[in-house]
Enzyme design. Structure first.
Site, short mmCIF file in Angstrom:
data_model
loop_
_atom_site.label_atom_id
_atom_site.label_comp_id
_atom_site.label_asym_id
_atom_site.label_seq_id
_atom_site.Cartn_x
_atom_site.Cartn_y
_atom_site.Cartn_z
N TYR A 118 -10.90 -6.64 3.47
CA TYR A 118 -10.79 -5.23 3.91
C TYR A 118 -11.01 -5.17 5.41
O TYR A 118 -11.90 -5.83 5.96
CB TYR A 118 -11.84 -4.37 3.20
CG TYR A 118 -11.87 -2.93 3.68
CD1 TYR A 118 -11.14 -1.95 3.01
CD2 TYR A 118 -12.60 -2.55 4.80
CE1 TYR A 118 -11.14 -0.64 3.44
CE2 TYR A 118 -12.60 -1.24 5.25
CZ TYR A 118 -11.87 -0.29 4.56
OH TYR A 118 -11.87 1.02 5.01
N GLU A 206 -6.47 1.67 8.55
CA GLU A 206 -7.10 0.98 7.42
C GLU A 206 -6.10 0.01 6.81
O GLU A 206 -4.97 0.41 6.47
CB GLU A 206 -7.57 1.98 6.36
CG GLU A 206 -8.29 1.32 5.20
CD GLU A 206 -8.76 2.32 4.16
OE1 GLU A 206 -9.97 2.34 3.88
OE2 GLU A 206 -7.91 3.07 3.64
#
Length: 398
Positions: A118, A206
């Site tokens: 992530y 993101e």
């Protein structure tokens, strides 16, 4: 401003961030034709909506189905997947129960995944810096990781005056467990993401998941970009990426009048000038046992016409059972607000209780306009009195 995954990936690719090849399709046959251009035999077919959690979502007509992101192992599977999504309503955590209509899908080449990580960049309001968040638990929403395994998250802040350096990337790369070759790729990947974040005036970038392939490559398997609305005047090319079909029409209408509108789940429509006062108004409404139906900031220099437009936007929500107008007249004069309230109430044939609290410039003139209007407007002395009165008004039997 939110944009679609395929748009975010195109922007990131232009800054040197590695993404997979893919094409946008609006029909299942178009999806098949475009998939033929990709290197198979595995493809990903992804619903393009402005919401996360697509893979774990479900379609209203198929609650037990595979969700809005599906793997296809042949061209015929691509057609089946696209047919299952296009024209259907996808429900995810972020869409709420109403869901979002899928109008287009992104057909992307597959890859062999060894690890899922992530990575995100955002504006940290505490440090006034850019914060990079990384985790070894890719493919999971960061809120879930923070709740279940906070030790799996590393945060690094970047001073925008000095910018990102290779040592930031090395620190994150070591922490993510990347080998020497992968850390070199990660440095390029992270620095490209940072350049995109700064150059495009982003609020959020993101990448989840950031995958490490079996051959050791790093690829943005999914990407989300949120652009700063206040900076769009510098980026007309980004303004053109707006997909109004994905936005609430009331938000679009409010923006046309220089207002900020956010729909909520309650029954009290709020019209306030100033974001801070709007937040305080919503809080005190909740304190008195009812919930706001919206956040609506009419701004500091609204005209009578803009106030009338705000009234119509609020009343377009069928959940609204009462309206609270809370205005502090600084730049905005209370008499202008009062004229707008009266004009709007007459034009829309107001049928719900209306409480108005005015303070500031020309307040007495504004109160006189309301009193002489002949309309059933409930005047309030202060904010607490206003919240008490609107709560009582909506609780009374019709």
């Amino acid at each position: 401003m939110n944009i679609h995954e395929h748009q975010a990936k195109a922007l990131l690719k232009s800054y040197g961030v590695s993404v997979l090849d893919g094409y946008l399709a609006r029909t299942s046959e178009e999806a098949r034709a475009l998939a033929e251009r990709l290197s198979g035999p595995v493809y990903a077919v992804k619903s393009q909506i402005h919401a996360g959690g697509r893979g774990n979502g479900h379609f209203k007509n198929d609650p037990q189905g595979k969700g809005g992101v599906r793997l296809a192992h042949s061209l015929s599977d691509v057609v089946v997947a696209a047919d299952a999504m296009l024209g259907k309503t996808l429900v995810t955590k972020q869409t709420g129960p109403s869901g979002q209509l899928v109008r287009q899908v992104y057909v992307e080449a597959g890859c062999d995944i060894a690890r899922e990580l992530y990575l995100s960049l955002l504006v940290d309001s505490v440090s006034s810096r850019v914060m990079i968040i990384a985790s070894t638990e890719g493919g999971t929403e960061i809120e879930d990781i923070a709740e279940r395994r906070p030790e799996k998250i590393l945060r690094v802040t970047i001073d925008p005056a000095s910018g990102i350096s290779e040592f930031h990337a090395r620190k994150l790369g070591f922490w993510l467990g990347l080998d020497a070759a992968q850390r070199k790729l990660f440095t390029q990947f992270l620095c490209g993401s940072y350049r995109a974040f700064m150059a495009l005036d982003c609020s959020v970038v993101e990448i989840n998941p950031l995958v490490v392939t079996t051959s050791g490559e790093l690829v943005a398997l999914d990407a989300k970009i949120t652009l700063d609305d206040s900076a769009l005047y510098r980026h007309p090319e980004l303004e053109a990426l707006r997909d109004e079909a994905e936005e609430d029409p009331r938000e679009i209408e409010a923006a046309k009048h220089g207002q900020h509108y956010v729909p909520l789940e309650g029954s009290i429509g709020c019209m306030v000038n100033g974001a801070g006062l709007a937040m305080a108004t919503m809080d005190i409404i909740a304190l008195y046992g009812v919930e706001p139906a919206n956040f609506l900031d009419v701004g500091g220099g609204a005209t009578k016409e803009r106030v009338t437009a705000a009234f119509k936007i609020i009343l377009s929500d069928p959940k609204v059972k009462g309206i609270l107008v809370n205005i502090f007249g600084g730049i905005m004069r209370c008499d202008i607000i009062a004229e707008g309230v009266v004009a709007a109430a007459r034009e829309v044939s107001l049928s719900v209780p209306l409480v108005v609290r005015l303070e500031g410039t020309n307040v007495q003139l504004g109160k006189d306009i309301l009193r002489k209007s002949g309309l059933p407007i409930i005047a309030a002395r202060n904010l607490a009195d206003a919240a008490l009165k609107i709560a009582a008004a909506v609780r009374e039997p019709a």
